[in-house]
Scaffold this motif. Structure first.
Motif, PDB file in Angstrom:
ATOM      1  N   ALA A 138      40.184  53.360  28.682  1.00 13.24           N
ATOM      2  CA  ALA A 138      41.402  52.755  28.131  1.00 13.24           C
ATOM      3  C   ALA A 138      41.931  51.598  28.974  1.00 13.24           C
ATOM      4  O   ALA A 138      42.657  50.749  28.466  1.00 13.24           O
ATOM      5  N   PHE A 139      41.564  51.558  30.256  1.00 17.96           N
ATOM      6  CA  PHE A 139      42.177  50.584  31.161  1.00 17.96           C
ATOM      7  C   PHE A 139      41.171  49.691  31.887  1.00 17.96           C
ATOM      8  O   PHE A 139      41.586  48.854  32.683  1.00 17.96           O
ATOM      9  N   CYS A 140      39.879  49.875  31.633  1.00 16.37           N
ATOM     10  CA  CYS A 140      38.852  49.060  32.295  1.00 16.37           C
ATOM     11  C   CYS A 140      37.864  48.559  31.258  1.00 16.37           C
ATOM     12  O   CYS A 140      37.487  49.292  30.352  1.00 16.37           O
ATOM     13  N   GLY A 141      37.433  47.339  31.411  1.00 13.13           N
ATOM     14  CA  GLY A 141      36.466  46.771  30.483  1.00 13.13           C
ATOM     15  C   GLY A 141      36.692  45.285  30.334  1.00 13.13           C
ATOM     16  O   GLY A 141      37.554  44.691  30.998  1.00 13.13           O
ATOM     17  N   ALA A 150      49.498  44.630  39.993  1.00  8.51           N
ATOM     18  CA  ALA A 150      50.830  45.109  39.632  1.00  8.51           C
ATOM     19  C   ALA A 150      51.133  44.918  38.153  1.00  8.51           C
ATOM     20  O   ALA A 150      52.153  45.402  37.663  1.00  8.51           O
ATOM     21  N   ALA A 151      50.247  44.211  37.440  1.00  7.64           N
ATOM     22  CA  ALA A 151      50.523  43.953  36.020  1.00  7.64           C
ATOM     23  C   ALA A 151      49.213  43.842  35.256  1.00  7.64           C
ATOM     24  O   ALA A 151      48.818  42.763  34.825  1.00  7.64           O
ATOM     25  N   VAL A 152      48.529  44.962  35.109  1.00  5.89           N
ATOM     26  CA  VAL A 152      47.266  44.970  34.373  1.00  5.89           C
ATOM     27  C   VAL A 152      47.549  44.631  32.908  1.00  5.89           C
ATOM     28  O   VAL A 152      48.445  45.212  32.280  1.00  5.89           O
ATOM     29  N   VAL A 153      46.784  43.681  32.369  1.00  7.16           N
ATOM     30  CA  VAL A 153      46.991  43.215  30.993  1.00  7.16           C
ATOM     31  C   VAL A 153      45.841  43.709  30.123  1.00  7.16           C
ATOM     32  O   VAL A 153      44.671  43.463  30.426  1.00  7.16           O
ATOM     33  N   ILE A 154      46.162  44.432  29.056  1.00  5.29           N
ATOM     34  CA  ILE A 154      45.166  44.910  28.107  1.00  5.29           C
ATOM     35  C   ILE A 154      45.140  43.943  26.929  1.00  5.29           C
ATOM     36  O   ILE A 154      46.142  43.778  26.226  1.00  5.29           O
ATOM     37  N   ARG A 155      44.012  43.298  26.716  1.00  4.97           N
ATOM     38  CA  ARG A 155      43.873  42.304  25.661  1.00  4.97           C
ATOM     39  C   ARG A 155      43.110  42.908  24.474  1.00  4.97           C
ATOM     40  O   ARG A 155      42.500  43.977  24.600  1.00  4.97           O
ATOM     41  N   PRO A 156      43.097  42.247  23.321  1.00  7.25           N
ATOM     42  CA  PRO A 156      42.296  42.751  22.195  1.00  7.25           C
ATOM     43  C   PRO A 156      40.836  42.909  22.604  1.00  7.25           C
ATOM     44  O   PRO A 156      40.318  42.146  23.410  1.00  7.25           O
ATOM     45  N   GLY A 157      40.195  43.906  22.056  1.00  7.47           N
ATOM     46  CA  GLY A 157      38.791  44.137  22.373  1.00  7.47           C
ATOM     47  C   GLY A 157      38.464  45.564  22.730  1.00  7.47           C
ATOM     48  O   GLY A 157      37.296  45.943  22.805  1.00  7.47           O
ATOM     49  N   TYR A 158      39.482  46.392  22.930  1.00  8.32           N
ATOM     50  CA  TYR A 158      39.254  47.783  23.306  1.00  8.32           C
ATOM     51  C   TYR A 158      38.370  48.512  22.301  1.00  8.32           C
ATOM     52  O   TYR A 158      37.498  49.296  22.668  1.00  8.32           O
ATOM     53  N   LEU A 159      38.577  48.279  21.016  1.00  9.66           N
ATOM     54  CA  LEU A 159      37.841  48.997  19.982  1.00  9.66           C
ATOM     55  C   LEU A 159      36.503  48.354  19.630  1.00  9.66           C
ATOM     56  O   LEU A 159      35.779  48.865  18.781  1.00  9.66           O
ATOM     57  N   ASP A 160      36.165  47.235  20.282  1.00  7.82           N
ATOM     58  CA  ASP A 160      34.918  46.556  19.925  1.00  7.82           C
ATOM     59  C   ASP A 160      33.687  47.406  20.251  1.00  7.82           C
ATOM     60  O   ASP A 160      32.710  47.390  19.517  1.00  7.82           O
ATOM     61  N   GLY A 161      33.744  48.126  21.355  1.00 10.24           N
ATOM     62  CA  GLY A 161      32.628  49.000  21.716  1.00 10.24           C
ATOM     63  C   GLY A 161      31.323  48.258  21.907  1.00 10.24           C
ATOM     64  O   GLY A 161      30.281  48.692  21.440  1.00 10.24           O
ATOM     65  N   LEU A 184      37.719  55.737  23.968  1.00  7.18           N
ATOM     66  CA  LEU A 184      37.920  57.134  24.352  1.00  7.18           C
ATOM     67  C   LEU A 184      37.463  58.135  23.293  1.00  7.18           C
ATOM     68  O   LEU A 184      36.765  59.102  23.620  1.00  7.18           O
ATOM     69  N   PRO A 185      37.819  57.987  22.014  1.00  9.10           N
ATOM     70  CA  PRO A 185      37.358  58.983  21.033  1.00  9.10           C
ATOM     71  C   PRO A 185      35.834  59.059  20.941  1.00  9.10           C
ATOM     72  O   PRO A 185      35.275  60.157  20.838  1.00  9.10           O
ATOM     73  N   GLU A 186      35.152  57.912  20.966  1.00 11.59           N
ATOM     74  CA  GLU A 186      33.693  57.923  20.890  1.00 11.59           C
ATOM     75  C   GLU A 186      33.091  58.614  22.107  1.00 11.59           C
ATOM     76  O   GLU A 186      32.119  59.373  21.996  1.00 11.59           O
ATOM     77  N   LEU A 187      33.673  58.354  23.278  1.00 16.44           N
ATOM     78  CA  LEU A 187      33.167  58.979  24.501  1.00 16.44           C
ATOM     79  C   LEU A 187      33.327  60.493  24.445  1.00 16.44           C
ATOM     80  O   LEU A 187      32.371  61.247  24.680  1.00 16.44           O
TER      81      LEU A 187
END
Length: 232
Positions: A138-141, A150-161, A184-187
């Motif tokens: 959820a937080f790396c990739g 101090a400010a990790v930014v989550i950009r679009p792309g998490y669900l690309d797999g 996460l669900p796939e894992l």
């Protein structure tokens, strides 16, 4: 077959590992102790790389073995534990030949990780422990910009797999060999499909978790039940 890590094996051993922060900033050693724990018997590290975790596995009482696809990485692991060069989705071991197995920050290097989990289940004795310690889905990739801790930014792309070389740093591994991402669900569903039973979870790294650790056990193989005999 030449593995991606063959190209960077010497850099990984002599520059990358020594450059990592001292102590246990990602909680990897803590996760091994917590989820593998003290024990005895044979413990296989799948994708063992240079074998840097073998000493801790041995300290916990286990007899470590390692398998990896990269001959370059195994060249550094050879003095640390018994090794075999193998595709993790086709391990050269008999069924139920290990008491425990682990993968440590490796699942993103294996595009066929569901098949690896099935192999882990196959080589484990019934009830044997399998521990997954991997980058947090959820937080790396490639979608996570961690340039500012101090400010990790989550950009679009998490669900690309998908596999990517996108990285927030040029000092790590992803920009050199790429990485596969499993939402996460796939894992978690891949563990269930492999016949692994969840027993515990933990996160490591701060201030935003970098590592997700999962403790499982191998479900007992059951023969189909015979039809019940009713009154005649």
């Amino acid at each position: 077959m030449r593995a991606a890590y063959d190209e960077i094996a010497d850099w990984y051993e002599t520059e990358f590992l020594p450059s990592t922060r001292p102590g246990d900033p990602l909680g990897i050693r803590r996760a091994i102790t917590e989820h593998l724990g003290p024990g005895s018997g044979r413990c296989l590290e799948i994708a063992c790389g240079t074998g840097v975790h073998a000493a801790q596995v041995r300290e916990l009482g286990w007899t470590p073995f390692g398998a990896d696809l990269s001959a370059g990485m195994l060249g550094h692991a050879a003095g640390r534990l018994p090794i075999v060069r193998a595709d993790a989705s086709r391990l050269p071991y008999a069924d139920a030949s290990f008491d425990a197995a682990i993968t440590v920050v490796a699942h993103t290097d294996m595009p066929a990780y569901p098949a690896v989990l099935r192999e882990a289940r196959r080589v484990l004795r019934p009830g044997g422990r399998f521990v997954h310690i991997g980058v947090h889905p959820a937080f790396c990739g490639g979608f996570a910009d961690r340039a500012d801790p101090a400010a990790v930014v989550i950009r679009p792309g998490y669900l690309d797999g998908h596999w990517t070389k996108n990285s927030w740093t040029s000092h790590g591994v992803r920009d050199k060999v790429g990485a596969s991402h499993w939402p996460l669900p796939e894992l978690l569903n891949a563990f269930l499909a492999a016949g692994l039973v969840f027993e515990g979870f933990s996160e490591g790294g701060a201030p935003v978790p970098t590592i997700l650790s999962i403790r499982t056990s191998a479900a007992s193989r059951q023969c189909p039940s015979a039809p019940a005999s009713g009154p005649r």
